[in-house]
Write an enzyme that holds these catalytic residues in place. Structure first.
Site: not given
Ligand code: ADP
Ligand code: AMP
Length: 214
Positions: A127, A13, A88, A160, A171
Site C-alpha cells: 500500500r 474499505k 470498530r 504508512r 492490527r
Molecule cells: P482499508 O481501507 O480496508 O484498510 P485500502 O482500501 O487502503 O484498505 O486497501 C489496502 C491496499 O490494498 C491498498 O494498497 C489498495 O490499493 C489495495 N487494494 C484495495 N482493494 C483491492 C483489491 N480488490 N484487489 C487488490 N488490491 C486491492
Molecule cells: P485505518 O486508516 O482505518 O486503517 O485506521 C488506522 C488506525 O487508526 C487504526 O489501526 C486505529 O489505531 C485507529 N482508528 C481508526 N478508526 C478507529 C476507530 N473507529 N476506533 C478506534 N481506532 C480507530
C-alpha cells in the site's frame, strides 16, 4: 444514503468507500484519515491517537466517538455518508445506532468487504498513500502511472507507519477481537451485505453498486 464499510484492515474499505462517495455524492468519512490529518497538524488529538495507532491498537472509544460525532454535525452529512473504519467496536456501533435513532434515522447498509488474513499482509506491504489528498494505491494491484507520485493530485506517496508486517499482525488481532463481532451485530440489525473482497477493485465495486441499487 448511510453506509458502514466493514472488513479487516487492508480489505479495501477505503478504496471502495472513495468510489461510492464519488458516485453517490456523499462524503467519505474515515476515522483513520481524520486521526492522520490531526497528527500531521500536530493537534492534541493526533498526538494522543498516534500512541495507539503505532502499536496497531484501537484508539479508545471515548476519543473516537467525540471526533466522529463532531464530524456528523457538519453540513455535508445531511444526505448521508460512507463510513470507513468506524464503527470498530460494539460500543461504537451502539453509540452510532443511538445517535441515529435520536434523530429518527438509521443506517441503510453495512457492507462487509471479505478478505482472508493471508491476503492482507500482501495488500498492506504494497500500500502507498498520498500525503496530500489521501489517495490509496498499491505497487502491484493498483499502481500509479509514475512511481511514488499520486495519480490524483501529483502529491508524494508514503508508506504508512502501521503497514509494517509486525504492526499489521497486531492490527489483525485487534480486528478479530474487537471489530469482527460487528458482522453479527449488523446481521441482527438486518442490514448486513457481504462482498468478496479478493476480486479486482472494479469487480468489488460492481458488486457493491448492485447491492445499493437492488
Ligand atoms: P482499508 O481501507 O480496508 O484498510 P485500502 O482500501 O487502503 O484498505 O486497501 C489496502 C491496499 O490494498 C491498498 O494498497 C489498495 O490499493 C489495495 N487494494 C484495495 N482493494 C483491492 C483489491 N480488490 N484487489 C487488490 N488490491 C486491492
Ligand atoms: P485505518 O486508516 O482505518 O486503517 O485506521 C488506522 C488506525 O487508526 C487504526 O489501526 C486505529 O489505531 C485507529 N482508528 C481508526 N478508526 C478507529 C476507530 N473507529 N476506533 C478506534 N481506532 C480507530
Amino acid at each position: 444514503m448511510k453506509i458502514v464499510m466493514l472488513g479487516a484492515p487492508g480489505a479495501g474499505k477505503g478504496t471502495q468507500a472513495k468510489q461510492i462517495a464519488a458516485k453517490y455524492g456523499v462524503p467519505h468519512i474515515s476515522t483513520g484519515d481524520i486521526f492522520r490529518a490531526n497528527l500531521k497538524e500536530g493537534t492534541e488529538l493526533g498526538l494522543k491517537a498516534k500512541v495507539y495507532m503505532d502499536q496497531g491498537q484501537l484508539v479508545p472509544d471515548s476519543l473516537t466517538l467525540e471526533l466522529i460525532m463532531d464530524r456528523f454535525s457538519k453540513d455535508d452529512c445531511r444526505n448521508g455518508y460512507v463510513l470507513d473504519g468506524f464503527p470498530r467496536t460494539i460500543p461504537q456501533a451502539e453509540a452510532l445506532t443511538k445517535a441515529l435513532k435520536d434523530n429518527n434515522d438509521r443506517l441503510d447498509y453495512a457492507i462487509d468487504v471479505d478478505v482472508p488474513d493471508e491476503n492482507i499482509i500482501n495488500r498492506m506491504s504494497g500500500r502507498r498513500a498520498c500525503a496530500k489528498c489521501g489517495g490509496t494505491f498499491h505497487i502491484k494491484y493498483n499502481p500509479t502511472k509514475v512511481e511514488g507520485i499520486c495519480d490524483l493530485c501529483g502529491g508524494e506517496l508514503y508508506i504508512r507507519n502501521d503497514d509494517k508486517p509486525e504492526i499489521v499482525q497486531k492490527r489483525l488481532v485487534a480486528y478479530h477481537e474487537q471489530t469482527q463481532p460487528l458482522i453479527d451485530y449488523y446481521r441482527n440489525e438486518g442490514i448486513l451485505k457481504t462482498v468478496d473482497g479478493t476480486q479486482d477493485v472494479d469487480k468489488v465495486f460492481e458488486d457493491i453498486v448492485a447491492i445499493l441499487e437492488a
